[in-house]
Scaffold this motif. Sequence first.
Motif, PDB file in Angstrom:
ATOM      1  N   UNK A 136     -12.362  -9.002  15.268  1.00 30.18           N
ATOM      2  CA  UNK A 136     -11.461 -10.126  14.979  1.00 30.18           C
ATOM      3  C   UNK A 136     -10.237 -10.091  15.904  1.00 30.18           C
ATOM      4  N   UNK A 137      -9.700  -8.899  16.146  1.00 31.04           N
ATOM      5  CA  UNK A 137      -8.553  -8.778  17.057  1.00 31.04           C
ATOM      6  C   UNK A 137      -8.951  -9.179  18.478  1.00 31.04           C
ATOM      7  N   UNK A 138     -10.146  -8.790  18.889  1.00 33.09           N
ATOM      8  CA  UNK A 138     -10.644  -9.161  20.216  1.00 33.09           C
ATOM      9  C   UNK A 138     -10.803 -10.673  20.328  1.00 33.09           C
ATOM     10  N   UNK A 139     -11.360 -11.285  19.317  1.00 34.45           N
ATOM     11  CA  UNK A 139     -11.545 -12.739  19.345  1.00 34.45           C
ATOM     12  C   UNK A 139     -10.198 -13.448  19.432  1.00 34.45           C
ATOM     13  N   UNK A 140      -9.211 -12.944  18.730  1.00 32.21           N
ATOM     14  CA  UNK A 140      -7.871 -13.542  18.795  1.00 32.21           C
ATOM     15  C   UNK A 140      -7.295 -13.443  20.206  1.00 32.21           C
ATOM     16  N   UNK A 141      -7.459 -12.292  20.842  1.00 31.22           N
ATOM     17  CA  UNK A 141      -7.001 -12.130  22.232  1.00 31.22           C
ATOM     18  C   UNK A 141      -7.752 -13.089  23.160  1.00 31.22           C
ATOM     19  N   UNK A 142      -9.050 -13.236  22.942  1.00 33.64           N
ATOM     20  CA  UNK A 142      -9.840 -14.135  23.765  1.00 33.64           C
ATOM     21  C   UNK A 142      -9.378 -15.581  23.604  1.00 33.64           C
ATOM     22  N   UNK A 143      -9.068 -15.963  22.392  1.00 33.52           N
ATOM     23  CA  UNK A 143      -8.583 -17.329  22.152  1.00 33.52           C
ATOM     24  C   UNK A 143      -7.266 -17.579  22.869  1.00 33.52           C
ATOM     25  N   UNK A 144      -6.378 -16.593  22.826  1.00 31.56           N
ATOM     26  CA  UNK A 144      -5.094 -16.735  23.517  1.00 31.56           C
ATOM     27  C   UNK A 144      -5.299 -16.925  25.008  1.00 31.56           C
ATOM     28  N   UNK A 145      -6.176 -16.146  25.583  1.00 35.38           N
ATOM     29  CA  UNK A 145      -6.434 -16.243  27.025  1.00 35.38           C
ATOM     30  C   UNK A 145      -7.029 -17.608  27.366  1.00 35.38           C
ATOM     31  N   UNK A 146      -7.963 -18.091  26.552  1.00 34.38           N
ATOM     32  CA  UNK A 146      -8.581 -19.383  26.822  1.00 34.38           C
ATOM     33  C   UNK A 146      -7.574 -20.527  26.673  1.00 34.38           C
ATOM     34  N   UNK A 147      -6.636 -20.407  25.761  1.00 30.57           N
ATOM     35  CA  UNK A 147      -5.627 -21.448  25.600  1.00 30.57           C
ATOM     36  C   UNK A 147      -4.650 -21.468  26.772  1.00 30.57           C
ATOM     37  N   UNK A 148      -4.347 -20.299  27.328  1.00 26.10           N
ATOM     38  CA  UNK A 148      -3.404 -20.223  28.450  1.00 26.10           C
ATOM     39  C   UNK A 148      -4.023 -20.685  29.750  1.00 26.10           C
ATOM     40  N   UNK A 149      -5.322 -20.466  29.893  1.00 25.66           N
ATOM     41  CA  UNK A 149      -5.946 -20.784  31.189  1.00 25.66           C
ATOM     42  C   UNK A 149      -6.337 -22.234  31.280  1.00 25.66           C
TER      43      UNK A 149
END
Length: 149
Positions: A136-149
């Motif tokens: 779940x923590x990994x998915x949250x980090x992935x979402x943040x990266x996708x929103x920034x890019x």
Amino acid sequence: MQWSTLAATAVGTVLGVLATLVADHVRWRRDRSERDRDTLRAAFTEYLTALSTAKDAFSRAETSPERIGKGHVAIAEHGVYAARQQLELVAQRVIFDSAGRATLSVLDFHDAVAAGHATNSPEYVNAWRSARQTRAALIEEMRKVLQRS
């Protein structure tokens, strides 16, 4: 012919060319950003799928004390390491590090299952919960990266 007309025509032409170049550059950057985001999304999906497949397979595995500590072999069979290496190539360091923690938590879960801990035992529940939380923590980090890019 007046020089002012020629100058205005030349300036207009230069401005038109510059505007076209700027618009093309903006479009190119947007397209590149979309391709990069698609590449990241595909790598993220591949890794998460492999990790989930391995965890699901481990939850159905039979007890085997000789397999304790050998989860790295089993997890490789599900493509987790290959997908993680792809993440190393395309993702930021924070994602790769989080993926490493998620992989280790699934390996711990494998060892809990291989050791024969019952599904209601504290060892099994803790390993399962840890794997779920790190994912779940990994998915949250992935979402943040996708929103920034």
